[in-house]
Write a protein that holds these residues in place. Structure first.
Motif, PDB file in Angstrom:
ATOM      1  N   ILE A  42       0.849  -1.206   0.000  1.00 18.00           N
ATOM      2  CA  ILE A  42       0.000   0.000   0.000  1.00 18.00           C
ATOM      3  C   ILE A  42       0.875   1.242   0.000  1.00 18.00           C
ATOM      4  O   ILE A  42       1.990   1.252   0.561  1.00 18.00           O
ATOM      5  CB  ILE A  42      -0.992  -0.003   1.182  1.00 18.00           C
ATOM      6  CG1 ILE A  42      -2.052   1.095   0.986  1.00 18.00           C
ATOM      7  CG2 ILE A  42      -0.262   0.168   2.511  1.00 18.00           C
ATOM      8  CD1 ILE A  42      -3.244   0.973   1.892  1.00 18.00           C
ATOM      9  N   GLN A  43       0.347   2.232  -0.673  1.00 20.64           N
ATOM     10  CA  GLN A  43       1.009   3.527  -0.723  1.00 20.64           C
ATOM     11  C   GLN A  43      -0.105   4.551  -0.621  1.00 20.64           C
ATOM     12  O   GLN A  43      -1.025   4.540  -1.446  1.00 20.64           O
ATOM     13  CB  GLN A  43       1.742   3.632  -2.063  1.00 20.64           C
ATOM     14  CG  GLN A  43       2.608   4.857  -2.209  1.00 20.64           C
ATOM     15  CD  GLN A  43       3.363   4.835  -3.531  1.00 20.64           C
ATOM     16  OE1 GLN A  43       2.954   4.188  -4.495  1.00 20.64           O
ATOM     17  NE2 GLN A  43       4.475   5.563  -3.591  1.00 20.64           N
ATOM     18  N   ILE A  44      -0.057   5.385   0.405  1.00 23.86           N
ATOM     19  CA  ILE A  44      -1.098   6.418   0.500  1.00 23.86           C
ATOM     20  C   ILE A  44      -0.526   7.750   0.016  1.00 23.86           C
ATOM     21  O   ILE A  44       0.659   8.037   0.213  1.00 23.86           O
ATOM     22  CB  ILE A  44      -1.667   6.540   1.938  1.00 23.86           C
ATOM     23  CG1 ILE A  44      -0.557   6.776   2.956  1.00 23.86           C
ATOM     24  CG2 ILE A  44      -2.475   5.307   2.290  1.00 23.86           C
ATOM     25  CD1 ILE A  44      -1.069   7.101   4.334  1.00 23.86           C
ATOM     26  N   PHE A  45      -1.355   8.489  -0.670  1.00 22.14           N
ATOM     27  CA  PHE A  45      -0.886   9.746  -1.263  1.00 22.14           C
ATOM     28  C   PHE A  45      -1.281  10.953  -0.437  1.00 22.14           C
ATOM     29  O   PHE A  45      -0.838  12.056  -0.683  1.00 22.14           O
ATOM     30  CB  PHE A  45      -1.424   9.883  -2.688  1.00 22.14           C
ATOM     31  CG  PHE A  45      -1.034   8.716  -3.570  1.00 22.14           C
ATOM     32  CD1 PHE A  45       0.298   8.341  -3.665  1.00 22.14           C
ATOM     33  CD2 PHE A  45      -1.971   7.988  -4.270  1.00 22.14           C
ATOM     34  CE1 PHE A  45       0.684   7.264  -4.460  1.00 22.14           C
ATOM     35  CE2 PHE A  45      -1.595   6.921  -5.065  1.00 22.14           C
ATOM     36  CZ  PHE A  45      -0.265   6.551  -5.157  1.00 22.14           C
ATOM     37  N   ASP A 113     -12.708   9.431   7.786  1.00 18.59           N
ATOM     38  CA  ASP A 113     -12.507   9.839   6.388  1.00 18.59           C
ATOM     39  C   ASP A 113     -12.368   8.612   5.502  1.00 18.59           C
ATOM     40  O   ASP A 113     -11.804   7.592   5.916  1.00 18.59           O
ATOM     41  CB  ASP A 113     -11.242  10.693   6.277  1.00 18.59           C
ATOM     42  CG  ASP A 113     -11.303  11.880   7.228  1.00 18.59           C
ATOM     43  OD1 ASP A 113     -12.166  12.732   7.051  1.00 18.59           O
ATOM     44  OD2 ASP A 113     -10.471  11.908   8.179  1.00 18.59           O
ATOM     45  N   VAL A 114     -12.862   8.780   4.293  1.00 22.38           N
ATOM     46  CA  VAL A 114     -12.859   7.656   3.350  1.00 22.38           C
ATOM     47  C   VAL A 114     -11.796   7.885   2.280  1.00 22.38           C
ATOM     48  O   VAL A 114     -11.819   8.898   1.587  1.00 22.38           O
ATOM     49  CB  VAL A 114     -14.253   7.528   2.680  1.00 22.38           C
ATOM     50  CG1 VAL A 114     -14.271   6.336   1.736  1.00 22.38           C
ATOM     51  CG2 VAL A 114     -15.349   7.414   3.737  1.00 22.38           C
ATOM     52  N   PHE A 115     -10.887   6.932   2.175  1.00 19.85           N
ATOM     53  CA  PHE A 115      -9.979   6.941   1.020  1.00 19.85           C
ATOM     54  C   PHE A 115     -10.749   6.495  -0.218  1.00 19.85           C
ATOM     55  O   PHE A 115     -10.746   7.143  -1.239  1.00 19.85           O
ATOM     56  CB  PHE A 115      -8.797   5.989   1.262  1.00 19.85           C
ATOM     57  CG  PHE A 115      -7.733   6.566   2.137  1.00 19.85           C
ATOM     58  CD1 PHE A 115      -6.676   7.281   1.591  1.00 19.85           C
ATOM     59  CD2 PHE A 115      -7.768   6.385   3.520  1.00 19.85           C
ATOM     60  CE1 PHE A 115      -5.684   7.808   2.395  1.00 19.85           C
ATOM     61  CE2 PHE A 115      -6.779   6.903   4.331  1.00 19.85           C
ATOM     62  CZ  PHE A 115      -5.742   7.628   3.776  1.00 19.85           C
ATOM     63  N   ASP A 116     -11.380   5.342  -0.063  1.00 14.22           N
ATOM     64  CA  ASP A 116     -12.245   4.833  -1.133  1.00 14.22           C
ATOM     65  C   ASP A 116     -13.070   3.680  -0.577  1.00 14.22           C
ATOM     66  O   ASP A 116     -12.688   3.044   0.414  1.00 14.22           O
ATOM     67  CB  ASP A 116     -11.413   4.355  -2.337  1.00 14.22           C
ATOM     68  CG  ASP A 116     -12.274   4.197  -3.593  1.00 14.22           C
ATOM     69  OD1 ASP A 116     -13.414   4.708  -3.578  1.00 14.22           O
ATOM     70  OD2 ASP A 116     -11.819   3.572  -4.556  1.00 14.22           O
ATOM     71  N   GLU A 135      -6.903   7.807  -7.484  1.00 15.51           N
ATOM     72  CA  GLU A 135      -6.035   8.956  -7.710  1.00 15.51           C
ATOM     73  C   GLU A 135      -6.007   9.863  -6.481  1.00 15.51           C
ATOM     74  O   GLU A 135      -7.041  10.128  -5.869  1.00 15.51           O
ATOM     75  CB  GLU A 135      -6.540   9.734  -8.933  1.00 15.51           C
ATOM     76  CG  GLU A 135      -5.405  10.318  -9.726  1.00 15.51           C
ATOM     77  CD  GLU A 135      -5.896  11.061 -10.954  1.00 15.51           C
ATOM     78  OE1 GLU A 135      -7.067  10.868 -11.327  1.00 15.51           O
ATOM     79  OE2 GLU A 135      -5.105  11.832 -11.509  1.00 15.51           O
ATOM     80  N   LYS A 136      -4.832  10.305  -6.130  1.00 15.82           N
ATOM     81  CA  LYS A 136      -4.582  11.230  -5.020  1.00 15.82           C
ATOM     82  C   LYS A 136      -4.925  10.624  -3.662  1.00 15.82           C
ATOM     83  O   LYS A 136      -4.833  11.303  -2.634  1.00 15.82           O
ATOM     84  CB  LYS A 136      -5.383  12.529  -5.207  1.00 15.82           C
ATOM     85  CG  LYS A 136      -4.954  13.308  -6.425  1.00 15.82           C
ATOM     86  CD  LYS A 136      -5.416  14.764  -6.308  1.00 15.82           C
ATOM     87  CE  LYS A 136      -5.088  15.561  -7.541  1.00 15.82           C
ATOM     88  NZ  LYS A 136      -6.261  15.810  -8.391  1.00 15.82           N
ATOM     89  N   GLU A 137      -5.349   9.382  -3.643  1.00 17.88           N
ATOM     90  CA  GLU A 137      -5.710   8.772  -2.360  1.00 17.88           C
ATOM     91  C   GLU A 137      -4.756   7.637  -1.982  1.00 17.88           C
ATOM     92  O   GLU A 137      -4.002   7.756  -1.029  1.00 17.88           O
ATOM     93  CB  GLU A 137      -7.151   8.246  -2.391  1.00 17.88           C
ATOM     94  CG  GLU A 137      -8.207   9.323  -2.598  1.00 17.88           C
ATOM     95  CD  GLU A 137      -8.552  10.082  -1.319  1.00 17.88           C
ATOM     96  OE1 GLU A 137      -8.092   9.668  -0.235  1.00 17.88           O
ATOM     97  OE2 GLU A 137      -9.287  11.079  -1.406  1.00 17.88           O
ATOM     98  N   PHE A 138      -4.807   6.559  -2.766  1.00 11.94           N
ATOM     99  CA  PHE A 138      -3.917   5.437  -2.425  1.00 11.94           C
ATOM    100  C   PHE A 138      -3.805   4.479  -3.602  1.00 11.94           C
ATOM    101  O   PHE A 138      -4.577   4.527  -4.560  1.00 11.94           O
ATOM    102  CB  PHE A 138      -4.402   4.686  -1.183  1.00 11.94           C
ATOM    103  CG  PHE A 138      -5.623   3.830  -1.425  1.00 11.94           C
ATOM    104  CD1 PHE A 138      -5.506   2.454  -1.555  1.00 11.94           C
ATOM    105  CD2 PHE A 138      -6.890   4.404  -1.516  1.00 11.94           C
ATOM    106  CE1 PHE A 138      -6.622   1.672  -1.787  1.00 11.94           C
ATOM    107  CE2 PHE A 138      -8.007   3.624  -1.734  1.00 11.94           C
ATOM    108  CZ  PHE A 138      -7.876   2.259  -1.876  1.00 11.94           C
ATOM    109  N   ASN A 139      -2.818   3.597  -3.482  1.00 14.08           N
ATOM    110  CA  ASN A 139      -2.617   2.513  -4.437  1.00 14.08           C
ATOM    111  C   ASN A 139      -2.280   1.282  -3.611  1.00 14.08           C
ATOM    112  O   ASN A 139      -1.305   1.276  -2.876  1.00 14.08           O
ATOM    113  CB  ASN A 139      -1.463   2.885  -5.391  1.00 14.08           C
ATOM    114  CG  ASN A 139      -1.187   1.787  -6.405  1.00 14.08           C
ATOM    115  OD1 ASN A 139      -1.997   0.891  -6.590  1.00 14.08           O
ATOM    116  ND2 ASN A 139      -0.020   1.871  -7.055  1.00 14.08           N
ATOM    117  N   ALA A 140      -3.099   0.266  -3.725  1.00 10.40           N
ATOM    118  CA  ALA A 140      -2.888  -0.915  -2.888  1.00 10.40           C
ATOM    119  C   ALA A 140      -3.020  -2.181  -3.728  1.00 10.40           C
ATOM    120  O   ALA A 140      -3.801  -2.233  -4.679  1.00 10.40           O
ATOM    121  CB  ALA A 140      -3.905  -0.952  -1.747  1.00 10.40           C
TER     122      ALA A 140
END
Ligand SMILES: *[C@@H]1O[C@H](CO)[C@@H](O)[C@H](O)[C@H]1NC(C)=O
Ligand SMILES: *[C@@H]1O[C@H](CO)[C@@H](O)[C@H](O)[C@H]1NC(C)=O
Length: 231
Positions: A42-45, A113-116, A135-140
């Motif tokens: 995971i990578q959070i932006f 808060d909701v990332f997605d 986009e702008k939130e995270f990539n997991a």
């Protein structure tokens, strides 16, 4: 004749039993074996906290427990996991059901808060891996290694095959039903034919007997008449 019929009918259903069991087993693994989904990386932006505090990020599927990701604190850092961490797996999936899941950040003041939030489904997993990027939130990346376990459900397009598989299972079930029903119908028809034939034979015998007796009686009458006339 009767014996042969009695043996034939059970033999049909017994030889179909393994097939029926096979079909039941094929349609059941989704119920028996759930598939664990773990977090691979995971990578959070961004974080949603206003105060410069370390965020508490968690994964949550509707109706389940919140899974807090204890290590994920920094923006843009690429976190990787082995899948054996104490908080893993994130959730479990069954064959035919998606889950409404999401990534959230705890908020001490207002609601979290909701990332997605998205539908987590088995057919998202290609080669046991599913990437969810917002986009702008995270990539997991999510890992579902068991999606290929047992060799029953191929991992690639598992959703498609599982739906077409259940379709073919339905078809197989229908074929079995048709075979069983036609076997029953022919058995009943055969029994009916034999019964009708026997009944017809009995009737014929009775009629023959009646005609024969009548012939005798008539003969007697004639004899009587003849005798009387002769006297
Ligand atoms: C899935 O995870 C649970 C723990 O949450 C574990 O008990 C179970 O054995 C796992 N299933 C498989 C097939 O690894
Ligand atoms: C998300 O991460 C995966 C690696 O885990 C990478 O292959 C993919 O390109 C990333 N996607 C984006 C949009 O950054």
């Amino acid at each position: 004749m009767k014996r042969a019929r009695c043996v034939l009918l059970p033999r049909i259903s017994i030889s179909r039993l393994p097939l029926i069991f096979y079909i039941i087993l094929c349609s059941v693994p989704g119920i028996f074996s759930t598939k664990n989904v773990t977090l691979g990386s995971i990578q959070i932006f961004k974080t949603h906290e206003f105060l410069p505090r370390k965020p508490t990020i968690y994964f949550y599927c509707k109706g389940e427990n919140k899974i807090i990701l204890p290590d994920v604190k920094e923006k843009h850092f690429f976190y990787t996991f082995k899948g054996k961490e104490s908080w893993q797996p994130l959730t479990e999936l069954t064959d035919n059901k998606c889950k409404r899941c999401g990534l959230y950040e705890m908020d001490r003041i207002k609601s979290d808060d909701v990332f997605d939030e998205w539908e987590l489904c088995l057919d998202d997993f290609i080669d046991g891996k599913s990437i969810h990027f917002k986009e702008k939130e995270f990539n997991a990346t999510f890992i579902c290694g068991q999606c290929r376990a047992g060799g029953v459900v191929p991992v690639v397009d598992s959703g498609v095959t599982s739906s077409s598989k259940s379709g073919s299972v339905d078809k197989k079930m229908n074929v079995v039903l048709v075979i069983v029903i036609s076997a029953l119908v022919s058995a009943i028809a055969a029994a009916g034919t034999v019964g009708a034939h026997k009944y017809w034979q009995k009737r014929k015998r009775e009629q023959d007997q009646a005609r024969f007796l009548k012939l005798f009686e008539d003969g007697d009458d004639i004899e009587d008449e003849l005798g009387l006339e002769q006297i």
